[in-house]
Design a protein around this motif. Structure first.
Motif, PDB file in Angstrom:
ATOM      1  N   GLY A   1       0.809  -1.213   0.000  1.00  0.00           N
ATOM      2  CA  GLY A   1       0.000   0.000   0.000  1.00  0.00           C
ATOM      3  C   GLY A   1       0.844   1.264   0.000  1.00  0.00           C
ATOM      4  N   LYS A   2       1.996   1.224   0.691  1.00  0.00           N
ATOM      5  CA  LYS A   2       2.901   2.383   0.707  1.00  0.00           C
ATOM      6  C   LYS A   2       3.462   2.641  -0.689  1.00  0.00           C
ATOM      7  N   LEU A   3       3.793   1.563  -1.395  1.00  0.00           N
ATOM      8  CA  LEU A   3       4.322   1.712  -2.755  1.00  0.00           C
ATOM      9  C   LEU A   3       3.235   2.229  -3.699  1.00  0.00           C
ATOM     10  N   LEU A   4       2.024   1.701  -3.570  1.00  0.00           N
ATOM     11  CA  LEU A   4       0.937   2.150  -4.432  1.00  0.00           C
ATOM     12  C   LEU A   4       0.649   3.633  -4.205  1.00  0.00           C
ATOM     13  N   ASP A   5       0.671   4.052  -2.934  1.00  0.00           N
ATOM     14  CA  ASP A   5       0.440   5.474  -2.636  1.00  0.00           C
ATOM     15  C   ASP A   5       1.529   6.350  -3.250  1.00  0.00           C
TER      16      ASP A   5
ATOM     17  N   PHE B   1       3.453   5.723  -5.951  1.00  0.00           N
ATOM     18  CA  PHE B   1       3.375   5.808  -7.412  1.00  0.00           C
ATOM     19  C   PHE B   1       2.069   6.432  -7.892  1.00  0.00           C
ATOM     20  N   ALA B   2       1.129   6.649  -6.972  1.00  0.00           N
ATOM     21  CA  ALA B   2      -0.096   7.363  -7.321  1.00  0.00           C
ATOM     22  C   ALA B   2       0.151   8.868  -7.399  1.00  0.00           C
ATOM     23  N   LEU B   3       1.292   9.343  -6.845  1.00  0.00           N
ATOM     24  CA  LEU B   3       1.651  10.755  -6.932  1.00  0.00           C
ATOM     25  C   LEU B   3       2.038  11.105  -8.366  1.00  0.00           C
TER      26      LEU B   3
ATOM     27  N   SER C   1      14.850  -0.100 -14.951  1.00  0.00           N
ATOM     28  CA  SER C   1      13.533  -0.662 -15.230  1.00  0.00           C
ATOM     29  C   SER C   1      12.435   0.362 -14.966  1.00  0.00           C
ATOM     30  N   ALA C   2      11.449   0.372 -15.851  1.00  0.00           N
ATOM     31  CA  ALA C   2      10.281   1.228 -15.638  1.00  0.00           C
ATOM     32  C   ALA C   2       9.375   0.596 -14.586  1.00  0.00           C
ATOM     33  N   ILE C   3       8.494   1.410 -14.016  1.00  0.00           N
ATOM     34  CA  ILE C   3       7.540   0.921 -13.026  1.00  0.00           C
ATOM     35  C   ILE C   3       6.140   1.031 -13.616  1.00  0.00           C
ATOM     36  N   ASN C   4       5.434  -0.107 -13.666  1.00  0.00           N
ATOM     37  CA  ASN C   4       4.063  -0.135 -14.175  1.00  0.00           C
ATOM     38  C   ASN C   4       3.215  -0.925 -13.187  1.00  0.00           C
ATOM     39  N   VAL C   5       2.407  -0.226 -12.416  1.00  0.00           N
ATOM     40  CA  VAL C   5       1.627  -0.883 -11.362  1.00  0.00           C
ATOM     41  C   VAL C   5       0.577  -1.829 -11.933  1.00  0.00           C
TER      42      VAL C   5
ATOM     43  N   GLU D   1       3.355  -7.837 -12.806  1.00  0.00           N
ATOM     44  CA  GLU D   1       4.544  -8.210 -12.025  1.00  0.00           C
ATOM     45  C   GLU D   1       4.440  -7.564 -10.649  1.00  0.00           C
ATOM     46  N   PRO D   2       4.786  -8.320  -9.583  1.00  0.00           N
ATOM     47  CA  PRO D   2       4.720  -7.739  -8.239  1.00  0.00           C
ATOM     48  C   PRO D   2       5.459  -6.410  -8.172  1.00  0.00           C
ATOM     49  N   LEU D   3       4.843  -5.434  -7.522  1.00  0.00           N
ATOM     50  CA  LEU D   3       5.430  -4.100  -7.454  1.00  0.00           C
ATOM     51  C   LEU D   3       6.769  -4.127  -6.732  1.00  0.00           C
ATOM     52  N   ALA D   4       6.874  -4.950  -5.696  1.00  0.00           N
ATOM     53  CA  ALA D   4       8.140  -5.056  -4.966  1.00  0.00           C
ATOM     54  C   ALA D   4       9.263  -5.520  -5.878  1.00  0.00           C
ATOM     55  N   SER D   5       8.955  -6.435  -6.791  1.00  0.00           N
ATOM     56  CA  SER D   5       9.960  -6.941  -7.726  1.00  0.00           C
ATOM     57  C   SER D   5      10.385  -5.842  -8.701  1.00  0.00           C
ATOM     58  N   GLN D   6       9.436  -5.076  -9.221  1.00  0.00           N
ATOM     59  CA  GLN D   6       9.759  -3.989 -10.141  1.00  0.00           C
ATOM     60  C   GLN D   6      10.635  -2.929  -9.460  1.00  0.00           C
ATOM     61  N   VAL D   7      10.269  -2.582  -8.238  1.00  0.00           N
ATOM     62  CA  VAL D   7      11.016  -1.569  -7.499  1.00  0.00           C
ATOM     63  C   VAL D   7      12.436  -2.050  -7.226  1.00  0.00           C
ATOM     64  N   ALA D   8      12.573  -3.299  -6.789  1.00  0.00           N
ATOM     65  CA  ALA D   8      13.898  -3.835  -6.479  1.00  0.00           C
ATOM     66  C   ALA D   8      14.793  -3.837  -7.718  1.00  0.00           C
ATOM     67  N   LYS D   9      14.247  -4.211  -8.873  1.00  0.00           N
ATOM     68  CA  LYS D   9      15.027  -4.224 -10.110  1.00  0.00           C
ATOM     69  C   LYS D   9      15.525  -2.823 -10.449  1.00  0.00           C
TER      70      LYS D   9
END
Length: 428
Positions: A335-339, A341-343, A359-363, A367-375
């Motif tokens: 939820g913290k990550l979703l909030d 990237f909602a900005l 890597s780009a971030i696409n919610v 793909e799990p958001l944690a995995s995208q962020v870590a990459k």
């Protein structure tokens, strides 16, 4: 200010010329005041304010340069003039250098006859109007074809700080000029000039302890990101933090370090690194306990024991990138990550964002958001620390501290700061 015929220079600047200047310098014209053009500055550069006054005589030279094909460089503050084989970089000067009034007379300069026009002589110079004293550094190649100098700016690089209309003091800054003295194709001129500028600055630092650096060009973003929430209740502390983690977290707040975005990034990344072993160990223990609790686990069977060994071996063989993915997934609520990237980040994390090689971030990708962020944060970390001249890193160019990309790292730093806070809280 009068030209040679006794007329005002302001009469030589028409509406089309003003529009050319405004477009080239990203300014918005306000008015003409005496022999100065007053503009609003649309870019947010260090040391630059909301308005600037450009002398009409400088405006005339800028328009002439634009008309012959000169333009601003993309990566650095400064101008490139292919027709004249001329490049001018704005530079930073760090600290007191040995080239000053009391010691400059000790130095000699490698100068030869050349075909270029130079306004200043090497050594100490004094501006009669402002009574300012400044140093000029000037060297020439062995065949006289190329000159390099650090001297007060030309009209192309007139400072865009607010100025007193009766004073020239604030309209002077040091620039590094490369004179090839012949028409040169733009790409080749830029490559050659940047190579010479970097070599000259390196030797000034290494041989003379004179620290100069090229000023990267930084355009202000065309959006406003909503700020992260701030608590207005000051409480007695409840979050124990290791000393080294506290020190790393405070580095971006150190006034002496402001502007070094890559250092900020690495400071927050090192906080994540501090917790990698503990979280990885915790995850390994959890997996082993899950095997032991399995209904079909039998300690007398080799196959059951091998499940434990295999799990531990995989744990020891996990890469830093995989450990990082685990850390984010375990310690940072989705939820913290979703909030975050909602900005409105102005497309910073999109495929065509300003930071390459990450890597780009696409919610909505699945793909799990944690995995995208870590990459993303791991690839960005590698771009900062891998300065090796190695083909393995050829596709991921090193991210230099004062590069244009580094100055655009703010959203990535905000993301990493969020991760660091959540990991600290999760491991208290």
């Amino acid at each position: 200010m009068q030209d040679s015929s006794g007329g005002s220079k302001s009469n030589q600047v028409d509406a089309d010329g003003i529009a050319q200047i405004a477009k080239a310098l990203n300014l918005q014209y306000i008015s003409m005041r005496e022999d100065f053009l007053i503009f609003e500055i649309l870019e947010s550069n260090l040391g630059r304010k909301k308005e600037a006054a450009i002398p009409a005589e400088a405006a005339v030279e800028i328009i002439e340069a634009i008309n012959r094909g000169a333009g601003r460089m993309e990566e650095y503050e400064g101008w490139i003039d292919p027709e004249n084989g001329f490049v001018e970089f704005e530079v930073r000067q760090e600290g007191i250098v040995p080239f000053r009034r009391m010691s400059t007379e000790k130095f000699t300069f490698d100068i030869r006859a050349c075909s270029h026009s130079h306004e200043f002589s090497p050594g100490i110079n004094r501006d009669a109007d402002s009574e300012m004293v400044f140093v000029v550094l000037h060297v020439t190649s062995s065949d006289g074809s190329t000159c390099i100098e650090i001297s007060p700016n030309s009209s192309l690089c007139v400072p865009l700080w607010p100025v007193e209309l009766d004073s020239r003091r604030l309209r002077m800054q040091s620039t590094l000029k490369i004179h090839l003295g012949r028409s040169t194709e733009k790409v080749e001129l830029q490559r050659r000039a940047l190579s010479l500028a970097n070599s000259f600055i390196f030797e000034l630092n290494a041989r003379h302890r004179a620290a100069y650096s090229l000023r990267p060009r930084m355009e202000s973003p065309s959006f406003r990101r909503a700020g992260q929430s701030i608590s207005y209740t000051v409480r007695f502390p409840k979050t124990p933090v290791p000393e080294n983690v506290a020190a790393l977290f405070s580095i971006p707040n150190d006034f002496s370090m402001r502007g070094n975005h890559t250092l900020f990034y690495l400071s927050y990344y090192q906080i994540l690194e501090h917790y990698l072993p503990a979280v990885h160990k915790r995850e390994t223990v959890r997996k082993v306990r899950r095997i032991l609790r399995s209904l079909d686990f039998d300690e007398e069977k080799d196959s059951s024991v091998l499940q434990i060994l295999s799990s531990v071996e995989r744990s020891h063989g996990a890469s830093e990138g995989e450990q990082l993915r685990m850390l984010v997934a375990e310690c940072v609520p989705e939820g913290k990550l979703l909030d975050f990237f909602a900005l409105d980040h102005g497309g910073h994390f999109d495929k065509n964002g300003p930071i390459s090689g990450v890597s780009a971030i696409n919610v909505k990708s699945g793909e799990p958001l944690a995995s995208q962020v870590a990459k993303r944060i791991y690839k960005l970390r590698n771009r900062i620390v891998h300065a090796k001249d190695d083909v393995r890193y050829a596709e991921s160019k090193v991210l230099l501290p004062l590069s244009r990309e580094a100055l655009r790292l703010r959203p990535d730093i905000d993301l990493l700061r969020l991760l660091a806070i959540e990991v600290i809280v999760d491991n208290r």
